[in-house]
Scaffold this active site. Structure first.
Site, PDB file in Angstrom:
ATOM      1  N   TYR A 266       0.854  -1.188   0.000  1.00 10.79           N
ATOM      2  CA  TYR A 266       0.000   0.000   0.000  1.00 10.79           C
ATOM      3  C   TYR A 266       0.893   1.242   0.000  1.00 10.79           C
ATOM      4  CZ  TYR A 266      -3.696  -3.224   1.527  1.00 10.79           C
ATOM      5  OH  TYR A 266      -4.587  -4.274   1.627  1.00 10.79           O
TER       6      TYR A 266
ATOM      7  N   PRO B 208     -27.249  -1.723  -9.106  1.00 10.51           N
ATOM      8  CA  PRO B 208     -28.119  -0.597  -8.747  1.00 10.51           C
ATOM      9  C   PRO B 208     -29.374  -1.043  -8.003  1.00 10.51           C
ATOM     10  CG  PRO B 208     -27.293  -0.313 -10.963  1.00 10.51           C
ATOM     11  CD  PRO B 208     -26.871  -1.682 -10.524  1.00 10.51           C
TER      12      PRO B 208
ATOM     13  N   LEU C 252     -19.175  -3.079   0.738  1.00  8.46           N
ATOM     14  CA  LEU C 252     -20.207  -2.542  -0.148  1.00  8.46           C
ATOM     15  C   LEU C 252     -19.778  -2.640  -1.612  1.00  8.46           C
ATOM     16  CD1 LEU C 252     -21.705   0.658   1.562  1.00  8.46           C
ATOM     17  CD2 LEU C 252     -22.850  -1.491   1.047  1.00  8.46           C
ATOM     18  N   GLY C 253     -18.849  -3.533  -1.912  1.00  6.13           N
ATOM     19  CA  GLY C 253     -18.324  -3.613  -3.266  1.00  6.13           C
ATOM     20  C   GLY C 253     -19.172  -4.467  -4.185  1.00  6.13           C
ATOM     21  N   GLY C 254     -19.364  -4.006  -5.421  1.00  5.91           N
ATOM     22  CA  GLY C 254     -19.994  -4.811  -6.454  1.00  5.91           C
ATOM     23  C   GLY C 254     -21.503  -4.935  -6.373  1.00  5.91           C
TER      24      GLY C 254
ATOM     25  N   PHE D 146     -14.195  -5.113   1.001  1.00  2.00           N
ATOM     26  CA  PHE D 146     -15.215  -4.492   0.157  1.00  2.00           C
ATOM     27  C   PHE D 146     -16.628  -4.805   0.672  1.00  2.00           C
ATOM     28  CE2 PHE D 146     -11.898  -4.932  -3.378  1.00  2.00           C
ATOM     29  CZ  PHE D 146     -11.413  -3.658  -3.125  1.00  2.00           C
TER      30      PHE D 146
END
Length: 304
Positions: A80, A236, A231-233, A229
């Site tokens: 990182y 909608p 809240l990833g992927g 993640f």
């Protein structure tokens, strides 16, 4: 081997590590107790996880606030920045509180374009472990995750040679505990035939629950699962459904997602990242949201 591993000292530090107010309680990684609500340092680097942060003082403040809030699990990697987040952790928190556990990962480097080329040859892994030790300013790494796969996700194939290198480094006293990251269920099982692991770090969230069976098995075995993640992927439609639940509860979507993860299984550890003190506090408060059985049933319908 444990006799060769020095214990941390709290001498010289004024940082607090009280975890009584954190949601989720604690979990034990081998012989190391950590708060289930942890902190992921990835976002402390610059854009695309490259270079220094725009607000260095703010990044240092977030790390100190995490410890002051009682968080005892910080997730990082020398990739990182590269090296940036480890240097920030050392500047902000060294000498480290005795209860603080810093988890890092190896298996990938960075290129000039910000990519994540794999680096899992024995010589690569040894170099990365020593770089993490140096940057963090420690004699032994609490936990090292072997990162498999690539930026697209887990890839099939054996990780035996790479993982065996980390086992050798553990036997040399440079690593206390081992884990795996970005792996398939088969690779988890393969690693466990080589040496004990204390955690698995994969992508998992309310909508993408491909690891449900693995999480349940690991819980029985006493192995932590660390989702990234949260809240990833989301599609909608899924995002809209989550927002609707959050709106009814008077909470943010992130709060609901984090709270759901903590309530999903006792072996799930959270490492949400942020570069802002206010956002860190919001995440802690949000993860403590209490979801009813009706909320959980409705949220189950969001998964793909």
């Amino acid at each position: 081997m444990d006799s060769a591993i020095p214990e941390r000292t709290t001498k010289g530090t004024s940082l607090s590590t009280s975890s009584t107010s954190l949601p989720g309680g604690t979990w034990t990684l081998g012989d190391l107790t950590v708060t289930r609500f942890g902190y992921g340092a990835m976002q402390l680097a610059g854009p695309w996880v490259m270079g220094p942060p725009a607000d260095r003082d703010g990044a240092l403040a977030v790390l100190r606030e995490a410890v002051d809030l009682g968080i005892t699990h910080i997730d990082t990697s020398d990739a990182y920045g590269p090296r940036i987040t480890n240097e920030l952790i050392r500047e902000a928190l060294h000498p480290y509180p005795g209860s603080l556990r810093i988890v890092t990962k190896v298996g990938a480097n960075r290129d000039a374009q910000g990519g994540w080329p794999t680096a899992r040859r024995p010589e690569d892994l040894r170099k990365q472990v020593h770089e993490n030790l140096q940057a963090l300013g420690v004699e032994v790494l609490d936990l090292v995750n072997m990162r498999s796969g690539n930026a697209e996700g887990p890839q099939s194939g054996s990780l035996a040679e790479s993982f065996a290198t980390l086992v050798e480094l553990q036997q040399e006293g440079l690593i206390r505990h081992l884990g795996v990251s970005n792996v398939t269920t088969e690779q988890v099982a393969e690693a466990q035939t080589i040496a004990p692991i204390v955690c698995v770090q994969n992508m998992y969230n309310l909508a993408h629950r491909h690891d449900d069976e693995l999480i349940d098995r690991l819980a029985i075995e006493g192995v932590a699962y660390v989702p990234f993640f949260p809240l990833g992927g989301f599609s909608p439609l899924q995002s809209s459904a989550l927002s609707a639940v959050a709106g009814r509860l008077g909470a943010t979507s992130m709060s609901v997602a984090l709270a759901w993860l903590l309530q999903r299984s006792p072996n799930i550890l959270l490492i949400p990242g942020t570069s802002k003190v206010a956002h860190l506090r919001e995440n802690v408060a949000g993860a403590g949201l209490s979801l009813t059985s009706e909320d959980l049933a409705e949220l189950d319908g969001i998964s793909d």
